[in-house]
Enzyme design. Sequence first.
Site, PDB file in Angstrom:
ATOM      1  N   HIS A 170       0.860  -1.192   0.000  1.00  0.00           N
ATOM      2  CA  HIS A 170       0.000   0.000   0.000  1.00  0.00           C
ATOM      3  C   HIS A 170       0.893   1.239   0.000  1.00  0.00           C
ATOM      4  CE1 HIS A 170      -4.132   1.680   1.129  1.00  0.00           C
ATOM      5  NE2 HIS A 170      -3.342   2.746   1.068  1.00  0.00           N
ATOM      6  N   ASP A 179       1.907   9.108  -6.059  1.00  0.00           N
ATOM      7  CA  ASP A 179       2.034  10.560  -5.940  1.00  0.00           C
ATOM      8  C   ASP A 179       2.407  10.981  -4.531  1.00  0.00           C
ATOM      9  OD1 ASP A 179      -0.440   9.703  -5.028  1.00  0.00           O
ATOM     10  OD2 ASP A 179      -1.616  11.178  -6.145  1.00  0.00           O
ATOM     11  N   GLY A 191      -9.751   7.304  -1.423  1.00  0.00           N
ATOM     12  CA  GLY A 191     -10.352   8.585  -1.113  1.00  0.00           C
ATOM     13  C   GLY A 191     -11.158   8.537   0.175  1.00  0.00           C
ATOM     14  N   HIS A 199     -10.006   0.694   0.217  1.00  0.00           N
ATOM     15  CA  HIS A 199      -9.789   1.475   1.428  1.00  0.00           C
ATOM     16  C   HIS A 199     -11.050   1.382   2.284  1.00  0.00           C
ATOM     17  CE1 HIS A 199      -6.465   3.243  -0.823  1.00  0.00           C
ATOM     18  NE2 HIS A 199      -6.137   4.014   0.200  1.00  0.00           N
ATOM     19  N   GLU A 246     -10.804   3.018   7.991  1.00  0.00           N
ATOM     20  CA  GLU A 246      -9.833   3.966   8.532  1.00  0.00           C
ATOM     21  C   GLU A 246     -10.567   5.085   9.267  1.00  0.00           C
ATOM     22  OE1 GLU A 246      -6.017   6.694   7.144  1.00  0.00           O
ATOM     23  OE2 GLU A 246      -7.528   6.158   5.662  1.00  0.00           O
ATOM     24  N   ASP A 255       1.837   4.076   3.019  1.00  0.00           N
ATOM     25  CA  ASP A 255       0.718   4.836   2.488  1.00  0.00           C
ATOM     26  C   ASP A 255       1.218   5.956   1.575  1.00  0.00           C
ATOM     27  OD1 ASP A 255      -1.951   5.388   2.034  1.00  0.00           O
ATOM     28  OD2 ASP A 255      -2.292   6.404   3.934  1.00  0.00           O
TER      29      ASP A 255
END
Length: 363
Positions: A16, A20, A179, A206, A209, A293
């Site tokens: 993971h 960017d 997202g 995802h 979290e 991450d």
Amino acid sequence: MTTPHPTPRLPLAVLHDHLDGGARPETLLELAADIEHPMPAETPHALAAWFVAAANTDLDTFLATFEHITPMLQTRDALRRIAYESVLDLAADSVVYAEQRFAPEEHLTAGLSLDAVVEAVQDGFAAGMRDARTPDGHPVVVNTILCALRTEPHSRDIASLAVRRRGDDPRLVGFDLAGAERGAPAADHAQALRIAHEGGVSVTVHAGEETGPDYVADALTHGARRIGHGVSLIEELTADGTPGPVGAEALRRGVCLELAPTSNVQTGAARSLADHPLARLLRAGLPVTVNPDNRLLSGITVSSEFHAVAAAQGLTPQEQHHICRTAVLAGFGDPEERHRILHTVIDPAWTAHLASAPRTSGR
């Protein structure tokens, strides 16, 4: 960005890692100057520090820092460059197996097509794999996961893109929903997830979290083979350390948790590295992995995160080896290639390390 932990230098794997979010600050400054984008700091060191400080709030603010990353990544050359540099950075950090992810839909403002975005990134990864070696001389394998933004309406397009391109590119291995989670469960993208699954593209989501175990359960219902984060599963762990119903279902399916402890602390999902639920979930039998991450936003590398988490959580050397093995075994890439990396690179190095390390028990 912090330097890798100097000892022991052992081969690692990562599942993971957002492309960017791991860009080099010096590269961002150069690219920003080219397009006259004002940056919040003028030197690489100051910019790196700004990202870490700005990301240390909540998930929405964490994600907002990308306003000083995404605008610079809108051309083929820029995308190829950060992909290439990412492979070199991973190799220098002793990573031998990695899955990098990015959202193609975020790189279209200068006129690139979705296909052109993916081609530029894959070209950069391929060039990096040709050139990069770890300090011990091992090559690094990098596979790609395409992300769809769950708050946008393009998930079916991205899933279809992943299926179509995977036919010619075995390095494109996965599809992810990324997202802000709240109010956007996997069920909202059921068709996209079905397209990926039926098209032979592995799915990670995802979940858990900033939301509870119900979002993890929803992701499992819609075919997730891995869960990005999944921290909230600690909420249903029983007093004797037994997984609750969602965790038990994840365990039954062999679903791996892509935990990112420093990032989870930054977004408020955990109070500290020591308080992070990783060790408790691991000792409850769940397949867990350690991931950065977004390396730039967290000011970490793969190895610095791995060693910091191990120290804060009191992980034994045997548990650390197990976590590393879990990452390779849970990978979406070619099984034969992954098993070769595991049995010829990771296991021999870790076995030698364990032979010199005292046998201890975790907390």
